[in-house]
Design a protein around this motif. Structure first.
Motif, short mmCIF file in Angstrom:
data_model
loop_
_atom_site.label_atom_id
_atom_site.label_comp_id
_atom_site.label_asym_id
_atom_site.label_seq_id
_atom_site.Cartn_x
_atom_site.Cartn_y
_atom_site.Cartn_z
N ASP A 190 -4.69 7.78 4.28
CA ASP A 190 -3.23 6.14 4.09
C ASP A 190 -3.01 4.95 4.66
O ASP A 190 -2.33 4.37 4.15
N SER A 191 -3.89 4.59 5.55
CA SER A 191 -4.02 4.29 6.57
C SER A 191 -4.23 2.50 5.70
O SER A 191 -3.89 1.50 5.71
N VAL A 192 -5.55 2.94 4.65
CA VAL A 192 -6.23 1.66 4.07
C VAL A 192 -5.49 1.48 3.36
O VAL A 192 -5.09 0.71 3.19
N LYS A 193 -4.11 2.84 2.37
CA LYS A 193 -3.43 2.50 1.48
C LYS A 193 -1.99 1.11 1.92
O LYS A 193 -2.12 -0.14 1.15
N LYS A 194 -1.94 1.72 2.85
CA LYS A 194 -0.59 0.91 3.79
C LYS A 194 -1.33 -0.16 4.04
O LYS A 194 -0.23 -1.65 3.60
N GLU A 195 -2.35 -0.46 4.83
CA GLU A 195 -3.09 -1.69 5.42
C GLU A 195 -2.69 -3.36 3.44
O GLU A 195 -2.64 -3.80 3.93
N LEU A 196 -3.83 -2.39 3.01
CA LEU A 196 -3.98 -2.77 1.52
C LEU A 196 -2.47 -3.53 1.16
O LEU A 196 -2.22 -4.94 0.47
N LEU A 197 -1.30 -2.75 0.89
CA LEU A 197 -0.16 -2.94 0.24
C LEU A 197 0.15 -4.19 0.94
O LEU A 197 1.35 -4.81 0.57
N GLN A 198 0.11 -4.04 2.58
CA GLN A 198 1.09 -4.73 3.29
C GLN A 198 0.63 -6.68 3.15
O GLN A 198 0.83 -7.88 2.87
N ARG A 199 -0.81 -6.35 2.83
CA ARG A 199 -1.55 -7.45 2.80
C ARG A 199 -1.48 -8.34 0.81
O ARG A 199 -0.69 -9.54 1.08
N ILE A 200 -1.39 -7.59 0.41
CA ILE A 200 -0.56 -7.94 -0.74
C ILE A 200 1.01 -7.99 -0.63
O ILE A 200 1.16 -9.70 -1.30
N ARG A 201 1.71 -7.86 -0.53
CA ARG A 201 2.92 -8.24 -0.66
C ARG A 201 3.11 -9.25 0.77
O ARG A 201 4.17 -10.40 0.23
N ALA A 202 2.27 -9.54 1.74
CA ALA A 202 1.99 -10.39 2.23
C ALA A 202 1.64 -12.21 1.66
O ALA A 202 2.78 -12.84 1.58
N PHE A 203 0.71 -11.99 0.47
CA PHE A 203 0.65 -12.77 -0.31
C PHE A 203 1.49 -12.96 -1.05
O PHE A 203 2.01 -14.54 -1.33
N LEU A 204 2.41 -12.19 -1.74
CA LEU A 204 3.09 -12.17 -2.62
C LEU A 204 4.77 -13.54 -2.03
O LEU A 204 5.35 -13.79 -2.85
N ALA A 205 4.84 -12.68 -0.65
CA ALA A 205 6.13 -13.25 -0.22
C ALA A 205 5.37 -15.07 0.27
O ALA A 205 6.20 -15.83 -0.23
N GLN A 206 4.68 -14.67 0.55
CA GLN A 206 4.04 -16.34 0.44
C GLN A 206 3.91 -17.03 -0.47
O GLN A 206 4.35 -18.23 -0.74
N HIS A 207 3.57 -16.84 -1.62
CA HIS A 207 3.63 -17.20 -3.50
C HIS A 207 4.45 -17.33 -4.35
O HIS A 207 4.43 -17.57 -5.37
N SER A 208 5.47 -16.83 -3.53
CA SER A 208 6.13 -16.19 -4.66
C SER A 208 6.55 -17.55 -5.58
O SER A 208 7.26 -18.84 -5.04
N THR A 209 6.98 -17.61 -6.93
CA THR A 209 7.92 -18.85 -7.17
C THR A 209 9.38 -18.45 -8.01
O THR A 209 9.28 -17.40 -8.37
#
Lengths: 417, 95
Positions: free
Chosen positions: B76-95
């Motif tokens: 689960d920790s790996v899933k969490k971390e990837l999810l976090q990365r994706i969320r952060a990326f989307l927050a940074q690049h949201s249109t």
């Protein structure tokens, strides 16, 4: 699944096939440039269902993308008799006649090159690739047929050390170092390139020591050369008296660190902050010291490198009766510890608690421009890969050992991380 | 295409365009090696190969034999971390 690939690729390997294959890799598999990435994002969807997941494959003979899991690419292969497809996620080549992924040497070579190119463009770095022997290495392996096999009960890597006269302080540290995996891997893969002119490089001697430990010999090793080198480079440890193991560790790490840079007598700048030797990579951490002025609350911070942390044992254990792991336990961090026993966490907690420096130890505050009382707190800014904790036994305990002649039994519990 | 799959496709496009997908893939690879997942999968694959025989086994056999257990074994920790990365990326690049 032979490395020679299958015969069905021969139909593909005509005309300018190499360049065509490269283009496919660059555009649809490993897109390095912004342009190719944009194109890949837009076009890499299944021509039948529009999905981008489901193990998308691209036909090698025409422009068609299809899902593998939903068999869309299989249908295309059957209808058009296009036998080869490429996996867009991993770059593998699938042959529909053989019904399996095939590994053609030429195509693999192209795939590897294109991946390396794309990664470089994106700044991802190099992919780890397994060792493939060169012609010369294969020759050497043939001429030297003896192989070392690791069986279930083999003792490779384990060897006793002869005591050369109160040298157990050195032997225990040597055993600890030879069982540090990162250090072992460094030396067994021959990573030390000696730059020292003289014959007294301690790192070379360590390398030799690892060879001895992994030689498969079961007899104890006599580390006389190591001892001599240590005496030469750390004069304060010379002689046949019992020395302090912790001092030896620090002296050994210091000499190894200096010799890693080919520096024989400390002439070159000893700046641990900028060193990249294996010793610093493994053992060096950063200790942060925050001094807070009690008047203006300004904080002055310094970070110093460290190889070890000296911990006082908390005074909850009475010094005159040695503790032993008792029957009633407590649970700390999910592990059960005997009640009243000191844990490593207790020691660390004590080490990092803020300490009031008192009126006799006023520090000059740069905010107040005068001497003020302050509190000091130590924290670990950067943890080393291997942390060494030095547990300081208090004088009363040593005294009690002397007077009452009981063994020095101090138990500190710690959880395996 | 449903709204959800449309959104998925759009996110996927953005990830590929900015090169984040490659970086995420490599992060995932490193994490799965670190936590021992790859070694576990290697062992599972070896079992499948022993069953089918090394001459006859295909990649499909391995995929079919190993995928359900493999998915379940991801920590689960790996899933969490990837999810976090994706969320952060989307927050940074949201249109």
């Amino acid at each position: 699944m032979s490395p020679a690939g299958c015969s069905h690729v021969n139909g593909f390997k005509v005309d300018n096939w190499k360049q065509n294959l490269r283009v496919i890799y660059q555009c649809f598999v490993w897109s390095g440039s912004a342009e190719t990435r944009k194109r890949k994002a837009k076009s890499c969807i299944c021509h039948m269902c529009g999905a981008h997941l489901n193990r998308l494959h691209s036909c090698l003979h025409c422009v068609f993308f299809g899902c593998f899991s939903k068999k869309h690419i299989h249908e295309h292969a059957k209808n058009k008799r296009h036998n080869l497809a490429i996996d867009l996620l991993h770059g593998g080549i699938y042959c529909f006649v053989c019904q399996d992924y095939i590994y053609d040497k030429d195509m693999e070579q192209i795939a590897k090159e294109e991946q390396r190119k794309a990664w470089k463009l994106q700044g991802i770095g190099e992919k780890y690739s397994m060792w493939e022997p060169t012609k010369r290495e294969l020759e050497l392996l043939r001429h030297n047929p003896k192989r070392r096999k690791i069986t279930a009960n083999c003792t490779i890597g384990l060897r006793g050390l002869i005591n050369l006269g109160n040298t157990c302080f050195m032997n225990c540290i040597v055993q600890a170092l030879t069982h540090t995996p990162l250090l072992r891997d460094f030396f067994l893969s021959d990573r030390h390139k000696c730059e020292m002119q003289s014959n007294s490089c301690l790192v070379c001697e360590m390398s030799q020591l690892f060879q001895e430990f992994y030689s498969g010999h079961r007899s104890p090793h006599i580390p006389f050369r190591l001892l001599h080198l240590v005496w030469t480079h750390a004069r304060h440890l010379a002689g046949y008296e019992q020395q302090d193991a912790h001092e030896f560790l620090i002296a050994a790490l210091d000499v190894l660190h200096r010799h890693c840079k080919g520096d024989d007598n400390g002439k070159k700048a000893n700046n641990p902050n900028h060193c990249n030797c294996i010793i610093d990579q493994i053992f060096t951490g950063g200790l942060q010291s925050d001094v807070t002025c009690q008047v203006c609350h300004g904080v002055s911070t310094t970070i110093d490198p460290f190889w070890d942390i000296s911990l006082d044992l908390p005074g909850s254990s009475t010094p005159f009766w040695p503790l032993s792991p008792g029957s009633d336990g407590s649970v700390v961090n999910g592990d059960s510890h005997p009640s009243g026993a000191t844990t490593l966490t207790d020691c660390l907690r004590r080490f990092t608690r803020p300490e009031h420096l008192g009126s006799s130890a006023k520090i000059k505050c740069s905010g107040c421009h005068s001497y003020q009382e302050s509190t000091k707190q130590l924290t670990m800014k950067r943890l080393p890969i291997v942390a060494c904790f030095h547990l300081k036994v208090r004088a009363e305990l040593l005294l009690s050992v002397l007077i009452f002649q009981h063994p020095l039994n101090v138990f500190v519990c710690f959880s395996a991380v | 295409m449903s709204k959800e799959s449309q959104m998925r496709a759009a996110i996927n496009q953005k990830l590929i365009e900015m090169g984040e997908r490659e970086r995420l893939k490599e992060l995932l690879r490193a994490k799965l090696i670190e936590c021992g997942w790859r070694d576990q999968l290697k062992a599972l694959c070896k079992e499948v190969i022993k069953e089918k025989g090394i001459e006859n086994v295909t990649v499909e056999d391995l995929v079919a034999g190993v995928t359900p257990k493999g998915r379940a074994l991801v920590p689960d920790s790996v899933k969490k971390e990837l999810l976090q990365r994706i969320r952060a990326f989307l927050a940074q690049h949201s249109t």
